[in-house]
Design an enzyme around this catalytic site. Structure first.
Site, short mmCIF file in Angstrom:
data_model
loop_
_atom_site.label_atom_id
_atom_site.label_comp_id
_atom_site.label_asym_id
_atom_site.label_seq_id
_atom_site.Cartn_x
_atom_site.Cartn_y
_atom_site.Cartn_z
CG HIS A 1 -2.01 -0.97 1.19
ND1 HIS A 1 -3.25 -0.73 0.67
CD2 HIS A 1 -2.03 -2.25 1.61
CE1 HIS A 1 -3.99 -1.82 0.78
NE2 HIS A 1 -3.26 -2.75 1.36
CB THR B 1 -9.79 5.16 -1.28
OG1 THR B 1 -9.28 5.51 0.00
CG2 THR B 1 -9.13 3.88 -1.76
CE LYS C 1 -5.83 14.05 0.11
NZ LYS C 1 -6.15 12.82 -0.57
NE ARG C 2 -3.43 10.19 10.05
CZ ARG C 2 -3.17 9.30 11.00
NH1 ARG C 2 -4.00 8.30 11.22
NH2 ARG C 2 -2.10 9.41 11.76
CE LYS D 1 -13.61 6.48 0.62
NZ LYS D 1 -12.71 6.52 1.79
CE LYS E 1 -1.93 10.75 3.00
NZ LYS E 1 -2.56 9.86 1.99
C1 26W Z 1 4.03 0.74 9.99
C2 26W Z 1 3.21 1.96 10.02
C3 26W Z 1 2.29 2.07 8.87
C4 26W Z 1 0.95 2.27 9.09
C5 26W Z 1 0.10 2.36 8.02
C6 26W Z 1 2.77 1.98 7.59
C7 26W Z 1 1.92 2.07 6.54
C8 26W Z 1 0.60 2.25 6.73
C9 26W Z 1 -0.33 2.28 5.55
C10 26W Z 1 0.31 1.63 4.38
C11 26W Z 1 -0.79 3.62 5.22
C12 26W Z 1 -1.96 3.66 4.26
O1 26W Z 1 -3.08 3.75 4.69
N1 26W Z 1 -1.69 3.63 2.95
C13 26W Z 1 -2.72 3.99 1.98
O2 26W Z 1 -3.40 2.84 1.54
C14 26W Z 1 -4.51 3.20 0.73
C15 26W Z 1 -5.28 1.95 0.39
O3 26W Z 1 -4.57 1.16 -0.50
C16 26W Z 1 -4.05 3.95 -0.51
O4 26W Z 1 -5.17 4.38 -1.23
C17 26W Z 1 -3.19 5.15 -0.13
O5 26W Z 1 -2.65 5.74 -1.28
C18 26W Z 1 -2.08 4.72 0.82
O6 26W Z 1 -1.37 5.84 1.30
#
Ligand code: 26W
Length: 816
Positions: free
Chosen positions: A356, A652, A544-545, A656, A550
Site C-alpha cells: 500500500h 481512495t 485525508k491524513r 469518493k 500529500k
Molecule cells: C508501519 C506503520 C504504517 C501504518 C500504516 C505503515 C503504513 C501504513 C499504511 C500503508 C498507510 C496507508 O493507509 N496507505 C494507503 O493505503 C490506501 C489503500 O490502498 C491507498 O489508497 C493510499 O494511497 C495509501 O497511502
C-alpha cells in the site's frame, strides 16, 4: 424473522422497555439508539446464522482478509441501508415522533484504523458480502481506536477514543473459539524415532485470544459475513472464567498485562516505529486466526491438510500481518507433522500480499534481537525461509553478494517483512496501475525479476452503498429516479448518466442537490465552530491524513498567495471560495502538526480580515473520521488530490469525491491517473510534475528551490509571510517550514516534496477551475460527468478481480 413495519415497531417499543425500563416518549436518544440497534441486530442475526450454516454445510472456500485496521464507520445506518429497510425504519420512527438522524448520530464511529488502508478493508468487506463471497475480516479489537482530535489554539490535541464506552452492541463474544498465543521462552529440538526433529516451545508466556464477531451485511441479499476481531485475556483469568480453579489476584494482575496488548491502535500512519507491542499485536491476531482456521478445517475435512489451500485464502493487508507466512509454516510443520516442502507449497498457495505504500519510512523491519526473543520458534522458521531463498538466488545469480544482501529476508540485523511476504506468497499486488508499475520498475525491481508471475495490479475501489447510498441520499434518489437503482450493485450503470450531462433540467437538479448538501455542511460548521460560510462559494476540500507527501502545504500556500493578492487588489474579482481541510497528524509527527497550526493560523488571519470581504475563507474540520467524511464529501465542488507524483499509492478519497460529483484538481499520481482516463480528461484539472519526472529529479538531485523563489514574486510573498510576523507574533514559529522548503532541514533535501516546484502549475490549475466555475452550465456538466464516469472505482469491481485472479473464490448464494 421477516421484516415488516408492524413487527419492527412492536419489537422496537418492547426493546426500549426491556433495555432501559422506559417508554418511547421518555427515553433518551442514547436509549433509543440502543433499542433500535438491538432490533436491527435481531433481523441481521437470522441471516448471519444461515450464512455460516451454509458455508459449513457446503464446505466452501473462504478468504480471510488479514488486516491490523478496519475503519468501519457506524454500523447501524449501514445495516439498515444494506437490508433495504431504510424508508420503513424512518417511517416507523417518525410515527413515534423520533428523528432518525438524531438517533443515528448517537453511535460512536468505531475508528479502528488510521486512514486509507483501514477504510479500504471496510469497503472490501461490504463488497464481499454484497457479492455473496465467503469471507472473514480478521483483526484486533482495540479498546481505543484512532485518537479523537481537538484543535486548541490552532494546535492538534489528542484525546483517547473510548469507542466501547457505551457498550458494544454489534460485537458478539465467542468464548468458545478462544486460542492460546505463545510469546517468548525457548525452543527445544527433540529427535523423533524417525530421525526428524520436533520443536517444542517452553517457558513461554501465554495470552488467550478471544474473538468478537461483528456482522457484515450484504446489500439486498441474505449474506452476512463476519468481521472477527480478537481481544486479549490473561490465561489465568480465562481459566477462572471457564470455572477452573485459579489464583484470583494473580489472574486479575495478569489480566492487566494482557489488556495492554489490545489496548490501543498505533496511530502512526506511514511511519514504522519498531515497537515491541506492535509486533506482539501482529503475531497475536495472525496466530489466533491461523490456529482457528486450521482447527476448523480439520473438524470439517479431517486431519489431512494437504488440500488446505483449496479451502482458505489469506490476503495480507500490507506487511502488518506478513508474519502469517511463518506462522502457517509453524502450525503445519510443528503441530501437524507436515514436511517443510509440502508446507511451503501450501503456504505460498494460501498467502497473497498487497503493498500500500512506497514510502520507505513505512517499511517494516524488525530487529532480530527483538523478534527472536519474542517469537523464538517463528524466528527459526524465518531463518530457514531466508536460507532456502538465498540458496535459490545463488543458484540463479551465482555469488553476487550485493544482490543477495539486497534481497535477503534477513540482513543487517533485521527481518524485512515485505520480503518475507513476497517470498511466501503467490501474489503481490499494488493498488493502482501506476503504483504497481513503480513497484515493478523501482522498489521491488529485483523481486519482479525473480517472480514476474506473482506481480499484479488491483486498482482500489470504494463501496457505493456507503459513499453514495448512505452518505448522499438526495443524490441517490435523483440517480435512481433517472436511471433506476441498478447502480447499487453495478456501479458501471452510472455511465447511463453521461447523456444527462447535456440535459439542462437534470443538471439543475443535480446542482440543487449539491447546493442542499453544501447548506447542510455550512450549518454544521455554524453549529460546531460558530463560523459563517457562504454556501454559494466554491467548496474546495482536502481531507485525508496529514502527511508532507500529500501536500496540504501546497494547498495552504495557494490560499496565502490568494490572500496576498486580495490585499494588494482589494477589488479583485474572484469567485468566493471556502477552503476546507480535515486531517489528523500522527501524534509524534511534529512537522505535520506544525502544518496543522499553519492552516489554523491562516484561517484566523483570513477569516477575520474584513478588507477581503469574505471572498476566501478557511475552515479546519476537527476530528476527521468516516462519519464526518459522509457529511463533507457530498458537499464538495472541488476535490484536492495533490500528492507529489509517485508517492500516493492509490488514494481512495479521490474516488469518493468523484462519485459524489466533485471536480478533481490533482497530480498524475495513484488512481488519479485512472480517473483522468475514465473521464477522458474532461472535468479533471491535472497539474504538476509527472511520476517519472519526480523519480528522475530525485536521482539527479539538481533542483534548487531558491530558483523558484527568485523567479516568482508569489512564492516570495508566501515564503516571507511564514517568517515576517503576519501569521503569528512569534516569527520563528513557522521557520521550520520555511527552511524545509528552501534550505532543507535536518538532513532532508530542500523542498523534498516539490511543493514550490509545482506551485505555479497548481495556481494555474486553480485559476482554470475558477474560470470554469463561473460558467454554471459547464460546471454542472463536468460534475455530472464525474459521477457518470466513476463506475470503475467501485470496490465491487476490485473485489471481483481479487476473487477471480488471486483467491479463486466463487459466490455462494444464501437461501432463506
Ligand atoms: C508501519 C506503520 C504504517 C501504518 C500504516 C505503515 C503504513 C501504513 C499504511 C500503508 C498507510 C496507508 O493507509 N496507505 C494507503 O493505503 C490506501 C489503500 O490502498 C491507498 O489508497 C493510499 O494511497 C495509501 O497511502
Amino acid at each position: 424473522m421477516t421484516f415488516s413495519k408492524e413487527n419492527f415497531k412492536n419489537q422496537f417499543i418492547s426493546n426500549v422497555r426491556t433495555l432501559s425500563r422506559q417508554t418511547v416518549e421518555n427515553a433518551t436518544k442514547e436509549q433509543l439508539y440502543e433499542a433500535l440497534a438491538f432490533t436491527i441486530r435481531d433481523y441481521v442475526t437470522d441471516k448471519w446464522l444461515k450464512t455460516h450454516e451454509t458455508y459449513d454445510k457446503e464446505g466452501v472456500k473462504i478468504v480471510c482478509y488479514l488486516s491490523m485496521e478496519f475503519l468501519m464507520g457506524r454500523f447501524l445506518g449501514n445495516a439498515i441501508l444494506n437490508m433495504s429497510i431504510y424508508d420503513e425504519v424512518k417511517e416507523v420512527l417518525s410515527e413515534l415522533n423520533i428523528d432518525y438522524n438524531t438517533i443515528e448520530n448517537v453511535e460512536k464511529d468505531p475508528g479502528l484504523g488510521n486512514g486509507g488502508l483501514g477504510r479500504l478493508a471496510a469497503c472490501f468487506l461490504d463488497s464481499l458480502s454484497t457479492m455473496e463471497l465467503p469471507a472473514y475480516g480478521c483483526g484486533i479489537r482495540y479498546h481505543y481506536g484512532i485518537f479523537e482530535q481537538k484543535i486548541e489554539n490552532g494546535y492538534q490535541v489528542e484525546l483517547p477514543d473510548n469507542w466501547l464506552e457505551n457498550g458494544d452492541i454489534w460485537g458478539v463474544k465467542r468464548h468458545e473459539y478462544a486460542q492460546e498465543i505463545k510469546f517468548g521462552g525457548t525452543v527445544r529440538a527433540v529427535k523423533q524415532p524417525d530421525g526428524r526433529y520436533k520443536f517444542i516451545q517452553e517457558n513461554y508466556e501465554s495470552i488467550m485470544a478471544v474473538p468478537y464477531d461483528y456482522p457484515v451485511v450484504g446489500y439486498d441479499n441474505n449474506t452476512v459475513n463476519t468481521l472477527r476481531l480478537w481481544d486479549a485475556y490473561a490465561k489465568e483469568a480465562f481459566d477462572l472464567q471457564s470455572f477452573n480453579a485459579g489464583d484470583y489476584t494473580k489472574a486479575v494482575a495478569n489480566q492487566n498485562i494482557a489488556k495492554t496488548l489490545t489496548e490501543v491502535l498505533y496511530p502512526a500512519d506511514e511511519h514504522y516505529a519498531g515497537k515491541e507491542l506492535r509486533l506482539r499485536q501482529q503475531y497475536f491476531f495472525v496466530s489466533a486466526t491461523i490456529q482457528r482456521i486450521v482447527s476448523k478445517y480439520k473438524k470439517k475435512f479431517g486431519n489431512d491438510l494437504s488440500k488446505f489451500h483449496e479451502k482458505y485464502a489469506l490476503q495480507l493487508n500490507d506487511t502488518h500481518p506478513s508474519i502469517a507466512v511463518a506462522e502457517l509454516m509453524r502450525v503445519l510443520i510443528d503441530e501437524n507433522d507436515m514436511e517443510w516442502d509440502e508446507a511451503w507449497e501450501i503456504t505460498k498457495k494460501c498467502c497473497a500480499y498487497t503493498n500500500h505504500t512506497i514510502m520507505s519510512e513505512a517499511l517494516e523491519k524488525w530487529p532480530i534481537e527483538l523478534f527472536s526473543r519474542l517469537l523464538p520458534r517463528i524466528y527459526m522458521i524465518v531463518e530457514e525461509i531466508n536460507k532456502r531463498f538465498c540458496e535459490m538466488l545463488i543458484n540463479r545469480y551465482g555469488h553476487d553478494a550485493n544482490k543477495i544482501r539486497n534481497m535477503a529476508v534477513v540482513a543487517d540485523g533485521q527481518i524485512r517483512m515485505a520480503y518475507l511476504a513476497i517470498v511466501g506468497s503467490h501474489s503481490v499486488n499494488g493498488v493502482a496501475a501506476l503504483h504497481t508499475e513503480i513497484l515493478k520498475s523501482q522498489e521491488l525491481k529485483d523481486f519482479y525479476e525473480v517472480y514476474p508471475d506473482r506481480f499484479n495490479n488491483k486498482t482500489n475501489g470504494i463501496t457505493q452503498r456507503r459513499w453514495l447510498g448512505h452518505a448522499n441520499p438526495a443524490l441517490s434518489s435523483l440517480i435512481t429516479d433517472t436511471i433506476g437503482d441498478g447502480w447499487y450493485k453495478d456501479l458501471s450503470e452510472l455511465k447511463k448518466l453521461d447523456k444527462y450531462a447535456e440535459d439542462k433540467e437534470f443538471c439543475k437538479k443535480f446542482m440543487q442537490v449539491k447546493s442542499e448538501n453544501k447548506k447542510k455542511l455550512a450549518d454544521y460548521f455554524k453549529q460546531t465552530k460558530g463560523i459563517d460560510i457562504d454556501p454559494n462559494s466554491i467548496f474546495d476540500i482536502q481531507v485525508k491524513r496529514l502527511h508532507e507527501y500529500k501536500r496540504q502545504l501546497l494547498n495552504i500556500f495557494h490560499v496565502m498567495s490568494l490572500y496576498n493578492k486580495l490585499k494588494v487588489f482589494p477589488g479583485l474579482d474572484i469567485v468566493p471560495r471556502t477552503f476546507i481541510f480535515g486531517a489528523k497528524s500522527a501524534a509524534g509527527y511534529s512537522r505535520a502538526k506544525l502544518i496543522i497550526k499553519l492552516i489554523n493560523s491562516v484561517a484566523e488571519l483570513v477569516n477575520n480580515d474584513e478588507s477581503i470581504e469574505g471572498k476566501i475563507k478557511v475552515v479546519f474540520a476537527e476530528n476527521y473520521r468516516v462519519s464526518l467524511a459522509e457529511l463533507l464529501i457530498p458537499a464538495a465542488d472541488v476535490s484536492e488530490q495533490i500528492s507529489t507524483a509517485s508517492k500516493e499509492a492509490s488514494g481512495t478519497g479521490n474516488m469518493k469525491f468523484m462519485l459524489n460529483g466533485a471536480v478533481t484538481i490533482g497530480t498524475l499520481d495513484g488512481a488519479n491517473v485512472e480517473m483522468a482516463q475514465e473521464l477522458d480528461n474532461e472535468g479533471i484539472f491535472i497539474f504538476g510534475m509527472k511520476a517519472n519526472e519526480v523519480i528522475e529529479e530525485q536521482n539527479k538531485n539538481t533542483y534548487n528551490p531558491w530558483d523558484v523563489y527568485n523567479f516568482s514574486s508569489d512564492v516570495r510573498g508566501v515564503m516571507n509571510m511564514l517568517i515576517n510576523g503576519t501569521l503569528d507574533p512569534n516569527t520563528e514559529l513557522f521557520r521550520e517550514i520555511y527552511d524545509a522548503c528552501l534550505n532543507g532541514y535536518n538532513g532532508s533535501r530542500a523542498d523534498q516534496y516539490y511543493v514550490l516546484k509545482d506551485f505555479e502549475s497548481y495556481c494555474k490549475a486553480q485559476q482554470d477551475i475558477e474560470q470554469t466555475y463561473r460558467n454554471k452550465e459547464l460546471w454542472a456538466k463536468m460534475a455530472v460527468h464525474n459521477t457518470a464516469c466513476s463506475g470503475k472505482f467501485s470496490s465491487d469491481r476490485t473485489i471481483k478481480e481479487y476473487a477471480d485472479e488471486i483467491w479463486k473464490l466463487t459466490p455462494k448464494h444464501i437461501e432463506i
